[in-house]
Design an enzyme around this catalytic site. Sequence first.
Site, PDB file in Angstrom:
ATOM      1  N   LYS A 175       2.243   8.769 -14.601  1.00 19.07           N
ATOM      2  CA  LYS A 175       1.153   9.668 -14.197  1.00 19.07           C
ATOM      3  C   LYS A 175      -0.091   8.917 -13.722  1.00 19.07           C
ATOM      4  O   LYS A 175      -0.748   9.327 -12.769  1.00 19.07           O
ATOM      5  CB  LYS A 175       0.801  10.621 -15.339  1.00 19.07           C
ATOM      6  CG  LYS A 175       1.904  11.640 -15.601  1.00 19.07           C
ATOM      7  CD  LYS A 175       1.518  12.603 -16.703  1.00 19.07           C
ATOM      8  CE  LYS A 175       2.710  13.480 -17.063  1.00 19.07           C
ATOM      9  NZ  LYS A 175       2.399  14.465 -18.100  1.00 19.07           N
ATOM     10  N   ASP A 205      -1.192  19.820 -16.376  1.00 17.85           N
ATOM     11  CA  ASP A 205      -0.836  19.773 -17.805  1.00 17.85           C
ATOM     12  C   ASP A 205      -1.843  20.530 -18.663  1.00 17.85           C
ATOM     13  O   ASP A 205      -1.475  21.294 -19.563  1.00 17.85           O
ATOM     14  CB  ASP A 205      -0.764  18.321 -18.296  1.00 17.85           C
ATOM     15  CG  ASP A 205       0.493  17.618 -17.813  1.00 17.85           C
ATOM     16  OD1 ASP A 205       1.505  18.297 -17.593  1.00 17.85           O
ATOM     17  OD2 ASP A 205       0.448  16.383 -17.673  1.00 17.85           O
TER      18      ASP A 205
END
Length: 279
Positions: free
Chosen positions: A66, A102
């Site tokens: 990420k 997220d």
Amino acid sequence: MTARFALFGHPVAHSLSPRIHAAFARQTGVAMDYHLIDATPDDFSAALADFAHAGGVGGNVTVPHKAAAFALCAATSTRAQRAGAVNTLVRRDDGWFGDNTDGIGLVRDLTTRHRHDLRERRTLLLGAGGAAAGIAPALLDAGIGELTIVNRNRARADALAAMLAQPQRVRSRDWRDLETLGHFDLIINATSAARCDAPLDLPMSIASRHTLAVDLGYAQAAVNFLAFARAAHCQHTVDGLGMLVEQAAAAFELWHRLRPQTEPVYAMLRRELPLRATD
Ligand code: ATR
């Protein structure tokens, strides 16, 4: 040609994301091909470039890429910048645009699905890695009260607290101080302890009956922390399955401008998993 999407991770073989996106695509009548790309950290950049050359138009990024994805994007959303991490990619003329869904995924799961009010909750965030950074800004936006970040490596907790730039609300503490901090209204396990097969060392005093205990992992990964929470008499526990479905829905919406229904997909996956959230 069917639009091509992929999930990049390492390892990635057991991901539920292809099934989630296939279900969203069926629901909305979108034609999409979503496959898994297992790339080591050394190979990630080349794998992403190859995917773009092969016509890839969008993707998801999971552990451990990420932060690398964030660095490789031509442009990023404010959410991704605040997290320093990207979990959703959209191909644009000038390169990849990176977003991070997220945090909003977690908040939607807790507030919309499980109907918890997060406002003013005294919150403990366990861990200060990529997962913690991904969700902390959204929790603050959702109106939680004081946020205490605890990490084995204190310097990382300090760095995350500094990045969040809200010194009145956010503080970092040593792991060994946990016993002295009293109990919290909301505890989030954002460590990779389960993935590393290393137990979390937590005192019972951090939780009470009214604590909402959340593990960002699901299935086996959430077992130990949620067992701790139940042993500490927490009445409300939530694993990361709903967050997984919600972050996927937010990514799907970004790609296709269509909002899929998450409840049937969540229910389908929940039936297959042993662990239940208690809310
Ligand atoms: P992720 O992207 O999943 O967050 P990461 O960036 O490697 O992965 O971060 C892992 C986090 O889990 C870190 O906060 C790590 O703590 P350290 O920074 O001190 O290493 C935490 N972690 C992993 N195993 C742990 C354990 N057994 N007990 C406590 N924290 C643990």
